[in-house]
Design a protein around this motif. Structure first.
Motif, PDB file in Angstrom:
ATOM      1  N   ILE A   1       1.593  -5.270   2.531  1.00 48.77           N
ATOM      2  CA  ILE A   1       1.692  -6.296   1.685  1.00 48.77           C
ATOM      3  C   ILE A   1       0.301  -7.217   2.314  1.00 48.77           C
ATOM      4  N   PRO A   2      -0.230  -7.414   0.943  1.00 48.17           N
ATOM      5  CA  PRO A   2      -2.152  -7.909   1.202  1.00 48.17           C
ATOM      6  C   PRO A   2      -2.156  -9.322   2.192  1.00 48.17           C
ATOM      7  N   GLY A   3      -2.989  -8.364   3.261  1.00 44.56           N
ATOM      8  CA  GLY A   3      -3.841  -9.919   3.407  1.00 44.56           C
ATOM      9  C   GLY A   3      -4.924 -10.115   2.614  1.00 44.56           C
ATOM     10  N   ASP A   4      -6.324 -10.713   3.377  1.00 44.28           N
ATOM     11  CA  ASP A   4      -7.115 -11.470   2.654  1.00 44.28           C
ATOM     12  C   ASP A   4      -7.373 -10.689   2.583  1.00 44.28           C
ATOM     13  N   ASP A   5      -7.674  -9.324   2.353  1.00 48.13           N
ATOM     14  CA  ASP A   5      -8.760  -8.772   1.725  1.00 48.13           C
ATOM     15  C   ASP A   5      -8.212  -7.079   0.658  1.00 48.13           C
ATOM     16  N   PRO A   6      -8.057  -7.815  -0.940  1.00 44.05           N
ATOM     17  CA  PRO A   6      -7.306  -7.298  -1.510  1.00 44.05           C
ATOM     18  C   PRO A   6      -7.973  -5.962  -1.936  1.00 44.05           C
ATOM     19  N   VAL A   7      -8.933  -5.586  -1.820  1.00 41.83           N
ATOM     20  CA  VAL A   7      -9.532  -4.059  -1.708  1.00 41.83           C
ATOM     21  C   VAL A   7      -9.411  -3.172  -0.446  1.00 41.83           C
ATOM     22  N   SER A   8      -9.154  -3.649   0.409  1.00 43.45           N
ATOM     23  CA  SER A   8      -8.036  -3.361   1.522  1.00 43.45           C
ATOM     24  C   SER A   8      -6.505  -3.631   1.222  1.00 43.45           C
ATOM     25  N   PHE A   9      -5.582  -3.722   0.540  1.00 47.65           N
ATOM     26  CA  PHE A   9      -4.296  -3.634   0.445  1.00 47.65           C
ATOM     27  C   PHE A   9      -4.460  -3.034  -1.319  1.00 47.65           C
ATOM     28  N   PHE A  10      -5.559  -3.079  -1.764  1.00 47.88           N
ATOM     29  CA  PHE A  10      -5.667  -1.731  -3.562  1.00 47.88           C
ATOM     30  C   PHE A  10      -6.070  -0.330  -2.805  1.00 47.88           C
ATOM     31  N   ARG A  11      -6.770  -0.034  -1.231  1.00 49.36           N
ATOM     32  CA  ARG A  11      -7.292   1.541  -0.940  1.00 49.36           C
ATOM     33  C   ARG A  11      -5.899   1.652  -0.932  1.00 49.36           C
ATOM     34  N   THR A  12      -4.945   1.013   0.263  1.00 48.70           N
ATOM     35  CA  THR A  12      -3.784   1.400   1.305  1.00 48.70           C
ATOM     36  C   THR A  12      -2.606   1.992  -0.219  1.00 48.70           C
ATOM     37  N   ASP A  13      -2.397   0.810  -0.844  1.00 46.30           N
ATOM     38  CA  ASP A  13      -1.139   1.644  -1.307  1.00 46.30           C
ATOM     39  C   ASP A  13      -1.292   2.809  -2.318  1.00 46.30           C
ATOM     40  N   LEU A  14      -2.880   2.569  -3.100  1.00 42.34           N
ATOM     41  CA  LEU A  14      -2.979   3.578  -3.919  1.00 42.34           C
ATOM     42  C   LEU A  14      -3.146   4.595  -3.183  1.00 42.34           C
ATOM     43  N   THR A  15      -3.476   5.011  -2.172  1.00 42.54           N
ATOM     44  CA  THR A  15      -3.771   6.291  -1.469  1.00 42.54           C
ATOM     45  C   THR A  15      -2.446   6.393  -0.981  1.00 42.54           C
ATOM     46  N   GLY A  16      -1.609   5.652  -0.750  1.00 37.17           N
ATOM     47  CA  GLY A  16       0.334   6.434  -0.503  1.00 37.17           C
ATOM     48  C   GLY A  16      -0.044   6.993  -1.659  1.00 37.17           C
ATOM     49  N   LEU A  17       0.263   6.520  -2.642  1.00 35.25           N
ATOM     50  CA  LEU A  17       0.358   6.393  -4.150  1.00 35.25           C
ATOM     51  C   LEU A  17       0.158   8.093  -4.292  1.00 35.25           C
ATOM     52  N   LEU A  18      -1.334   8.264  -4.472  1.00 37.35           N
ATOM     53  CA  LEU A  18      -1.739   9.598  -4.971  1.00 37.35           C
ATOM     54  C   LEU A  18      -1.422  10.640  -3.775  1.00 37.35           C
ATOM     55  N   ASN A  19      -1.101  10.177  -2.353  1.00 37.10           N
ATOM     56  CA  ASN A  19      -0.417  11.616  -2.166  1.00 37.10           C
ATOM     57  C   ASN A  19       1.381  11.322  -2.326  1.00 37.10           C
TER      58      ASN A  19
END
Length: 304
Positions: free
Chosen positions: A76-94
């Motif tokens: 779930i996104p917080g205040d930092d969109p870059v952190s959200f995108f990094r987390t979900d993209l890393t999970g997807l790539l893994n």
């Protein structure tokens, strides 16, 4: 064995249950959630997994013979969109790395009805070109971007991508105060004996009950063949607030929920599921009346 990441979330858990009902062995992963829903207890294998940890993710393949992956894990996104995108993209790539490494047959991934935002049609079909639009939520933006990432990552492999454009889903295990659907908060108020907030009379939305969404995803994961890559996952028709309120009153008539005067909002867009039905035989089991009755029964003994 079929791996369902995010398998203790609402859609993941119902997907796992539907896969089990189809006779499949299922392993579900969860990062922060540990409470196992009663309908999975003793039936599914549960692994704690941070999907952003590549080595931990790939280690599952050393302990289990995984044939297919349904990737539903997300944050779930917080205040930092870059952190959200990094987390979900890393999970997807893994997850994609695991699919390629293990040589699974099918990789199904959660996409969104939000991909169609900006299309003027009322009935959204999979062959519509996706518009360039300003999306109202970071999750929708990520899921649209994820589609070409998945298809390109799996090109040249024997892994079949399945992009799940999931509609407005609600039901057991959803956050009871979710901002993504008015239905659980409304029913929660009714169960507390409170007058629920009034809803606009003529508003409607695409609507799918979670067990139906899970069964549709399970059928797409296990179908002998799939002639398409993209599938809408929903009930195939919109539900109006009036229909929903009347369904609640049929179960709890002592609580009168008001409707705001109509605002002539026009027809509500919804997902067409003709392709899903043709290729898997799926038809929804829950209309709005049965869904509300089932959810009220569930919530009388479950917190979410």
């Amino acid at each position: 064995m079929i791996l369902v990441t995010g398998g203790l979330g609402m859609i993941g858990a119902h997907t796992a249950r539907a896969l089990l009902d189809l006779g499949q062995e299922v392993i579900v992963t969860s990062h922060r959630r540990s409470d196992l829903p009663s309908f999975l207890a003793g039936a599914a294998t549960v692994e704690t997994l941070d999907v952003t940890d590549r080595e931990e993710f790939l280690s599952l393949g050393k302990r289990y013979e995984i044939s297919d992956i349904v990737h539903l894990a997300g944050s779930i996104p917080g205040d930092d969109p870059v952190s959200f995108f990094r987390t979900d993209l890393t999970g997807l790539l893994n997850a994609l790395d695991a699919a390629r490494t293990w040589g699974v047959g099918r990789f199904a991934v959660a996409s969104s009805i939000g991909n169609y935002i900006g299309r003027p049609e009322i009935c959204w079909t999979e062959d519509l070109p996706l518009p360039v639009a300003d999306y109202p939520h970071l999750i929708i933006a990520f899921k649209k971007a994820a589609e070409p990432i998945v298809t390109h990552a799996l090109q040249g492999t024997d892994v079949q991508p399945v992009l799940l454009r999931i509609g407005s889903t609600w039901g057991p295990l959803m956050d009871p105060e979710s901002a993504f659907s008015p239905k659980p908060p409304y029913i929660g108020a009714v169960l507390r004996g409170e007058t629920p907030p009034a809803l606009p009379d003529d508003a409607a939305e695409d609507s799918c009950y979670a067990p139906d969404a899970g069964r549709a995803i399970a059928l797409l994961t296990t179908a002998p063949t799939l002639p398409h890559t993209v599938y809408n996952v929903s009930s195939g028709q919109p539900v109006s607030n009036r229909e929903f309120v009347e369904a609640v009153k049929a179960v709890r008539p002592e609580i009168a929920g008001d409707l705001l005067p109509g605002r002539t909002l026009g027809p509500a867009p919804y997902l067409d599921i003709t392709r899903l039905t043709a290729d898997t035989g799926f038809t929804p089991e829950f209309d709005i009346n049965r869904a509300v009755a089932d959810y009220v029964d569930w919530r009388t003994t479950n917190p979410r």
